[in-house]
Scaffold this motif. Structure first.
Motif, PDB file in Angstrom:
ATOM      1  N   THR A  73       0.723  -1.366   0.102  1.00 41.98           N
ATOM      2  CA  THR A  73       0.111  -0.014  -0.035  1.00 41.98           C
ATOM      3  C   THR A  73       0.719   1.281   0.013  1.00 41.98           C
ATOM      4  OG1 THR A  73      -1.657  -1.159   1.016  1.00 41.98           O
ATOM      5  CG2 THR A  73      -1.644   1.339   1.178  1.00 41.98           C
ATOM      6  N   ALA A  74       2.029   1.255   0.579  1.00 36.63           N
ATOM      7  CA  ALA A  74       2.795   2.297   1.026  1.00 36.63           C
ATOM      8  C   ALA A  74       3.891   2.560  -0.558  1.00 36.63           C
ATOM      9  CB  ALA A  74       3.656   2.262   2.234  1.00 36.63           C
ATOM     10  N   GLY A  75       3.688   1.625  -1.240  1.00 32.43           N
ATOM     11  CA  GLY A  75       4.528   1.740  -2.371  1.00 32.43           C
ATOM     12  C   GLY A  75       5.946   1.250  -2.455  1.00 32.43           C
ATOM     13  N   VAL A  76       6.419   0.375  -1.521  1.00 32.20           N
ATOM     14  CA  VAL A  76       7.598   0.183  -1.087  1.00 32.20           C
ATOM     15  C   VAL A  76       7.976  -1.128  -1.614  1.00 32.20           C
ATOM     16  CG1 VAL A  76       9.467  -0.501   0.636  1.00 32.20           C
ATOM     17  CG2 VAL A  76       7.524   1.506   1.011  1.00 32.20           C
ATOM     18  N   ALA A  77       8.930  -1.152  -2.693  1.00 28.12           N
ATOM     19  CA  ALA A  77       9.393  -2.542  -3.149  1.00 28.12           C
ATOM     20  C   ALA A  77      10.320  -3.350  -2.105  1.00 28.12           C
ATOM     21  CB  ALA A  77      10.288  -2.079  -4.352  1.00 28.12           C
ATOM     22  N   ARG A  78       9.910  -4.516  -2.062  1.00 27.59           N
ATOM     23  CA  ARG A  78      10.500  -5.495  -1.005  1.00 27.59           C
ATOM     24  C   ARG A  78      10.765  -6.765  -1.422  1.00 27.59           C
ATOM     25  NH1 ARG A  78       6.287  -8.916  -0.364  1.00 27.59           N
ATOM     26  NH2 ARG A  78       4.103  -8.057  -0.857  1.00 27.59           N
ATOM     27  N   ARG A  79      11.877  -7.334  -0.507  1.00 27.70           N
ATOM     28  CA  ARG A  79      12.168  -8.766  -0.791  1.00 27.70           C
ATOM     29  C   ARG A  79      12.077  -9.364   0.582  1.00 27.70           C
ATOM     30  NH1 ARG A  79      16.519  -9.134  -4.805  1.00 27.70           N
ATOM     31  NH2 ARG A  79      16.246  -7.884  -6.647  1.00 27.70           N
ATOM     32  N   SER A  80      10.794 -10.063   0.522  1.00 27.31           N
ATOM     33  CA  SER A  80      10.415 -10.843   1.923  1.00 27.31           C
ATOM     34  C   SER A  80      10.976 -12.253   1.714  1.00 27.31           C
ATOM     35  CB  SER A  80       8.849 -10.841   1.867  1.00 27.31           C
ATOM     36  OG  SER A  80       8.258  -9.391   1.982  1.00 27.31           O
ATOM     37  N   VAL A  81      11.547 -12.730   3.333  1.00 28.45           N
ATOM     38  CA  VAL A  81      12.312 -13.685   3.321  1.00 28.45           C
ATOM     39  C   VAL A  81      11.200 -14.609   4.178  1.00 28.45           C
ATOM     40  CG1 VAL A  81      14.180 -15.170   4.208  1.00 28.45           C
ATOM     41  CG2 VAL A  81      14.460 -12.798   3.083  1.00 28.45           C
TER      42      VAL A  81
END
Length: 314
Positions: A73-81
């Motif tokens: 929702t915040a538009g933050v790209a992520r790499r979730s482990v």
């Protein structure tokens, strides 16, 4: 592009009450939920200002699903482990005068394989990055050498690395020579092993760290602003805030502003002014909300290359 690593992120619930009284029942006047953890906050602040960033973090349990949704929702790209345990939820109790009381959970127990996966994900995301920043406390199961190992491996790739942490992992990380560290006043005193009552004491401690191989030491000083020290200069900056709402995440927004400035070629003094502007704007916002460009309007950072060394810090 700036990569953040948050090995122990949290869902941050901020609850506003009239006054905190121990042992009493309180009725909240408002509340909000934000994705949290130092590195997550840095990425949120960068994304809100249009700076490219990737947040690397573990994700597990119902709180992990909520974290993913909030970052999307915040538009933050992520790499979730993926991890087996549930992310923690931290509670901040906010009073009208800006006083903040925090209740932080310890976080999930990570297995050695999960710790290695976090490190690998960060190194993979770092390809082409201008900075990698490792932030916050370590979760149970992560070795105290985790940040030091990360610093060594990131620097081997020719990428600049920053660390913002405290406790046992911090001196080990500093010994690995990150390019930048951002302790607050208390964390710097803990790192050097003695009290630092004046701005001159903070400057001297920061200069010693620079002499030992840290290129940039940026110290957040709360209402007393911030001090940045390099081999060439010591710069102080501050901004007057008359109506603070919450200090949660303000130091993280300051670090985001500093990295944004340095990554875009600003001089250190100008990057510090940007950092203080972002951090000061965060103090005017509820909970751990991060500032957007419109929130920066009207906030002016005063910068000096000749800070008063006798200033007693609050």
């Amino acid at each position: 592009m700036i990569v953040t690593l948050t090995p122990n992120p949290s869902i941050d619930r901020a609850i506003v009450i009239d006054a905190l009284l121990r042992g009493e029942v309180h009725r909240a006047t408002s509340s909000r939920i934000d994705p949290g953890g130092k590195g997550v906050n840095v990425s949120r602040a960068l994304a809100a200002q249009g700076t490219a960033t990737i947040a690397v973090l573990p994700s597990g349990g119902p709180e992990g699903h909520l974290m993913d949704e909030l970052l999307d929702t915040a538009g933050v790209a992520r790499r979730s482990v993926p991890v087996a345990g549930s992310l923690r939820m931290n509670i901040s109790v906010l009073e009208p005068d800006g006083t903040t009381t925090k209740l932080n959970e310890p976080g999930p127990q990570l297995s050695p394989a999960e710790v290695d996966a976090l490190l690998t994900a960060t190194l993979d995301a770092a390809d082409g990055a201008s900075w990698v920043v490792a932030c916050g406390s370590l979760p149970p199961g992560a070795p105290t050498t985790f940040y030091a190992d990360l610093v060594t491996r990131v620097r081997e790739r020719g990428i600049r690395v920053a660390v913002d942490s405290s406790g046992a992992p911090m001196p080990l990380a500093v010994a690995a020579r990150p390019n930048l560290i951002k302790p607050n006043h208390e964390e710097l005193a803990e790192l050097v092993g003695h009290d630092l009552p004046t701005l001159g004491d903070v400057r001297a401690a920061a200069r010693d760290l620079v002499a030992d191989g840290i290129e940039v030491v940026a110290v957040s000083l709360g209402s007393d602003g911030a001090l940045l020290v390099t081999a060439d200069e010591a710069v102080h900056a501050g901004a007057a805030i008359t109506a603070p709402l919450s200090t949660v995440g303000a130091g993280d927004c300051m670090l985001a502003g500093l990295l944004h400035g340095l990554s875009t070629g600003m001089r250190p003094a100008d990057a510090l002014a940007t950092a203080v502007t972002w951090g000061s704007a965060a103090v005017t916002l509820p909970g751990s909300r991060v500032p957007t460009p419109s929130d920066l309007v009207g906030i002016h950072a005063e910068v000096t290359h000749s800070p008063d060394p006798s200033l007693v810090l609050r």
